[in-house]
Write a protein that holds these residues in place. Structure first.
Motif, PDB file in Angstrom:
ATOM      1  N   MET A  29      -8.930  39.975 -74.511  1.00  0.00           N
ATOM      2  CA  MET A  29     -10.113  40.201 -75.361  1.00  0.00           C
ATOM      3  C   MET A  29      -9.956  41.428 -76.250  1.00  0.00           C
ATOM      4  O   MET A  29     -10.676  41.564 -77.248  1.00  0.00           O
ATOM      5  N   ARG A  31      -8.129  44.263 -78.748  1.00  0.00           N
ATOM      6  CA  ARG A  31      -7.191  44.227 -79.870  1.00  0.00           C
ATOM      7  C   ARG A  31      -5.947  45.070 -79.610  1.00  0.00           C
ATOM      8  O   ARG A  31      -4.898  44.819 -80.192  1.00  0.00           O
ATOM      9  N   GLU A 395     -18.314  31.772 -73.678  1.00  0.00           N
ATOM     10  CA  GLU A 395     -18.571  32.542 -74.889  1.00  0.00           C
ATOM     11  C   GLU A 395     -19.255  33.855 -74.547  1.00  0.00           C
ATOM     12  O   GLU A 395     -18.937  34.915 -75.110  1.00  0.00           O
ATOM     13  N   GLN A 399     -18.145  38.588 -74.400  1.00  0.00           N
ATOM     14  CA  GLN A 399     -18.902  39.773 -74.806  1.00  0.00           C
ATOM     15  C   GLN A 399     -18.445  41.019 -74.052  1.00  0.00           C
ATOM     16  O   GLN A 399     -18.668  42.140 -74.528  1.00  0.00           O
ATOM     17  N   GLY A 401     -15.406  42.097 -73.573  1.00  0.00           N
ATOM     18  CA  GLY A 401     -14.435  42.774 -74.422  1.00  0.00           C
ATOM     19  C   GLY A 401     -15.082  43.418 -75.623  1.00  0.00           C
ATOM     20  O   GLY A 401     -14.718  44.533 -76.031  1.00  0.00           O
ATOM     21  N   LYS A 402     -16.074  42.750 -76.223  1.00  0.00           N
ATOM     22  CA  LYS A 402     -16.755  43.293 -77.393  1.00  0.00           C
ATOM     23  C   LYS A 402     -17.545  44.546 -77.043  1.00  0.00           C
ATOM     24  O   LYS A 402     -17.586  45.507 -77.832  1.00  0.00           O
ATOM     25  N   GLU A 403     -18.163  44.559 -75.863  1.00  0.00           N
ATOM     26  CA  GLU A 403     -18.917  45.748 -75.440  1.00  0.00           C
ATOM     27  C   GLU A 403     -17.978  46.931 -75.211  1.00  0.00           C
ATOM     28  O   GLU A 403     -18.292  48.063 -75.581  1.00  0.00           O
ATOM     29  N   GLU A 405     -15.019  47.413 -76.602  1.00  0.00           N
ATOM     30  CA  GLU A 405     -14.498  47.873 -77.899  1.00  0.00           C
ATOM     31  C   GLU A 405     -15.577  48.594 -78.709  1.00  0.00           C
ATOM     32  O   GLU A 405     -15.282  49.541 -79.453  1.00  0.00           O
ATOM     33  N   ARG A 406     -16.824  48.146 -78.584  1.00  0.00           N
ATOM     34  CA  ARG A 406     -17.920  48.832 -79.273  1.00  0.00           C
ATOM     35  C   ARG A 406     -18.023  50.282 -78.825  1.00  0.00           C
ATOM     36  O   ARG A 406     -18.097  51.205 -79.639  1.00  0.00           O
TER      37      ARG A 406
END
Length: 410
Positions: A29, A31, A395, A399, A401-403, A405-406
């Protein structure tokens, strides 16, 4: 210190393929490759995280083990006694990241950027032996300028809301900058002690794990094989000595006598101290002459998921073995012992009744047969339910991974 601002810690090693699955899926997840502080680099290099072919998902920094440095153990024990500096033990273990200041300049807001340390142990807080180290690590990272995230966690509600230690645990929870609960039972309990703005309810990252389909062994009938997993841990949690294995043996005999299905025995933790293969070998030897039973060998989390995905039904004790089954749309019964099994089943199906059989409730050797027959009666409906809910569930799992990275980029 390696120039990494994103650190994953409390990774016990890939011999527990649930731990491997969490790190593997989370790395996919992100980058950039994180730095993983591991209890066993040897295990991580054997499986999917950093294989010998060089296609590593992360960078590894192995913990320093006091058992291998006895003089250091004595010195640090004495230092802690003299100074009360309990965190010194964690700084020694995590020397790869603590030997230099943790502050690093970031990409977007260098004047306010801090490194991020993510605790990835899943249900670590359910085990008394680990709670002290978890608290020490959380505090030690903060004291050195890092922010912390508790990711994919399950915590027994009574640990947060009652008992002598709940105050310290609540204080520890509030020190995290973000907590991601993987099921709603834990999330609801955390809301009682942690501000909601610090909380997220996101499925376990391992729901997004890929599967590698190796050639099936002889006797594995794809789509008509029951996958079975049992662990020494649930045997330790049983209320009636020996009842778990009696139930598994009675179930296997029932499957052989009453159905045309094959049985695949699938391990998911292979540590010497906690090895699924030991009870599974006992089951295999009991029924090997039937020619209906296959013992799957050890493999990476992705390879084991590849076998589980080709089962007709799955009955398992290890959480991430059952996550592999759920996410592959395989009707699943969990022989569970803690909040995580109930919470995940409730979030998927609206109830954990019939989907989770607590090992503490096993009293008669036929109990597991009854639960299997319910699963068999409703397997079509269960598969439809999984097909309906799983795309959105996966899906949502992304989230996590997105949390991370945020928070990393802030």
């Amino acid at each position: 210190m390696p120039e990494k601002r994103l650190v994953l810690y409390m990774h016990a090693g890939s011999g527990n393929h649930g731990c491997e699955a969490i790190v593997n899926s989370l790395c996919h997840m992100l980058r950039e490759k994180p730095l993983v502080i591991t209890n066993s680099g040897k295990e991580d290099r054997k499986y999917s995280l950093a294989p010998p072919d060089g296609n590593a998902l992360c960078e590894l920094a192995e913990e320093r083990h006091f058992s291998q440095h006895k003089i250091a153990h004595v010195l640090y024990y004495g230092w802690r006694k003299l100074t009360g500096d309990a965190e010194s033990l964690l700084r020694y273990r995590y020397r790869a990241v603590f030997e230099q200041p943790l502050r690093r300049y970031g990409r977007n807001r260098p004047e306010k950027a801090y490194p991020l340390a993510v605790s990835i142990g899943g249900d670590n807080y359910c085990y008394d032996i680990m709670v002290k180290d978890l608290m020490l690590a959380n505090r030690a990272f903060h004291d050195r300028g890092a922010r912390t995230v508790l990711l994919g966690c399950s915590i027994e509600p009574e640990l947060l809301t009652g008992g002598a230690a709940h105050g310290k645990l609540a204080e520890d929870m509030n020190l995290y900058d973000l907590i991601i609960a993987r099921e709603s039972v834990t999330y609801e309990a955390l809301k009682q002690v942690v501000p909601e703005e610090k909380l997220r309810l996101i499925p376990d990252p391992a729901f997004t794990l890929g599967a590698k389909e190796l050639p099936l062994p002889e006797g594995f009938a794809e789509g008509n094989t029951v996958g079975l997993n049992v662990s020494p841990m649930i045997q330790d949690s049983e209320a009636k000595a020996g009842i778990t294995m009696k139930n598994y043996k009675a179930l296997m005999n029932h499957i052989i006598q009453a159905t045309d299905m094959q049985i695949a025995l699938i391990p998911h933790v292979v540590w010497d101290r906690n090895d699924d293969r030991k009870p599974l070998r006992e089951l295999y030897e009991t029924f090997r002459d039937s020619k209906r039973v296959i013992l799957i060998e050890d493999g990476s989390c992705e390879e084991l998921k590849g076998y589980i995905a080709r089962c007709r039904m799955f009955i398992g004790a290890r959480t991430h073995a059952t996550i592999a089954a759920y996410s592959s749309l395989v009707p699943t019964l969990v022989v569970g012992y803690s909040v995580k099994a109930k919470g995940i089943a409730r979030d998927l199906f609206g109830s954990y009744e019939n989907y989770v059989l607590p090992v503490q409730q096993l009293q008669e050797k036929e109990d597991l047969i009854g639960a299997f027959e319910w699963l068999r009666d409703y397997e079509g409906e269960i598969r439809k339910d999984l097909r309906r809910v799983m795309p959105e569930y996966k899906e949502r799992a992304l989230q996590a991974g997105k949390e991370v990275e945020r928070l990393w980029a802030e």
